[in-house]
Motif scaffolding. Structure first.
Motif, PDB file in Angstrom:
ATOM      1  N   ARG A  38      45.469  37.587  50.299  1.00  0.00           N
ATOM      2  CA  ARG A  38      46.129  38.861  50.087  1.00  0.00           C
ATOM      3  C   ARG A  38      46.280  39.128  48.597  1.00  0.00           C
ATOM      4  NH1 ARG A  38      52.247  37.396  52.311  1.00  0.00           N
ATOM      5  NH2 ARG A  38      52.860  36.038  50.554  1.00  0.00           N
ATOM      6  N   GLN A  39      46.373  40.413  48.288  1.00  0.00           N
ATOM      7  CA  GLN A  39      46.535  40.809  46.899  1.00  0.00           C
ATOM      8  C   GLN A  39      47.545  41.937  46.821  1.00  0.00           C
ATOM      9  OE1 GLN A  39      42.876  41.797  44.854  1.00  0.00           O
ATOM     10  NE2 GLN A  39      43.835  41.460  42.860  1.00  0.00           N
ATOM     11  N   ALA A  40      48.652  41.655  46.153  1.00  0.00           N
ATOM     12  CA  ALA A  40      49.696  42.647  45.932  1.00  0.00           C
ATOM     13  C   ALA A  40      49.399  43.409  44.643  1.00  0.00           C
ATOM     14  CB  ALA A  40      51.053  41.963  45.845  1.00  0.00           C
ATOM     15  N   PRO A  41      49.941  44.606  44.498  1.00  0.00           N
ATOM     16  CA  PRO A  41      49.695  45.391  43.287  1.00  0.00           C
ATOM     17  C   PRO A  41      50.086  44.619  42.029  1.00  0.00           C
ATOM     18  CG  PRO A  41      50.723  46.749  44.952  1.00  0.00           C
ATOM     19  CD  PRO A  41      50.751  45.344  45.482  1.00  0.00           C
ATOM     20  N   GLY A  42      49.155  44.565  41.088  1.00  0.00           N
ATOM     21  CA  GLY A  42      49.428  43.910  39.824  1.00  0.00           C
ATOM     22  C   GLY A  42      49.378  42.396  39.864  1.00  0.00           C
ATOM     23  N   LYS A  43      48.992  41.844  41.005  1.00  0.00           N
ATOM     24  CA  LYS A  43      48.941  40.386  41.140  1.00  0.00           C
ATOM     25  C   LYS A  43      47.536  39.925  41.499  1.00  0.00           C
ATOM     26  CE  LYS A  43      53.789  39.724  42.409  1.00  0.00           C
ATOM     27  NZ  LYS A  43      54.721  39.071  43.386  1.00  0.00           N
TER      28      LYS A  43
END
Length: 122
Positions: A38-43
């Protein structure tokens, strides 16, 4: 190379549940190790769970006990059942495939889906 398509994302309240699916093309799905990231915003993209071709499973510390990865080789599909969702689980979720054993490393996966958005509201 295996082609992957995720589905099942959406908007859910904290404490709720979702089940993600990842459909794979090809006749050799059962020989692939399948992972969810998974990829969260800004991460950066991060490991969530993996299931080997033998059915061995591993989870990140942040989701262990809440998420369950499974596979149905007859349907060429891998699932991620998510319960007790938290706002910090909000991210784009990707499934990925690799030949060989389990891996937590993004760089060791050969094929990726386009991702499905999961948003958990507080």
């Amino acid at each position: 190379q295996v082609q992957l398509v995720e589905s099942g994302g959406g908007l859910v309240q904290a404490g709720g549940s979702l089940r993600l699916s990842c459909a794979a093309s090809g006749r050799t799905f059962s020989s692939y190790t399948m992972g969810w990231f998974r990829q969260a915003p800004g991460k950066e993209r991060e490991f969530v769970a993996v299931i080997s071709w033998r059915g061995n499973t591993y989870y990140s510390d942040s989701v262990r006990g809440r998420f369950t990865i499974s596979r149905d080789n007859a349907k060429n599909t891998v699932y991620l059942q998510m319960v007790s969702l938290k706002p910090e689980d909000t991210a784009v979720y990707y499934c990925a495939a690799r030949r060989g054993g389990t891996s937590w490393s993004i760089n060791e996966y050969d094929g990726w889906g386009q991702g499905t958005q999961v948003t958990v509201s507080s």
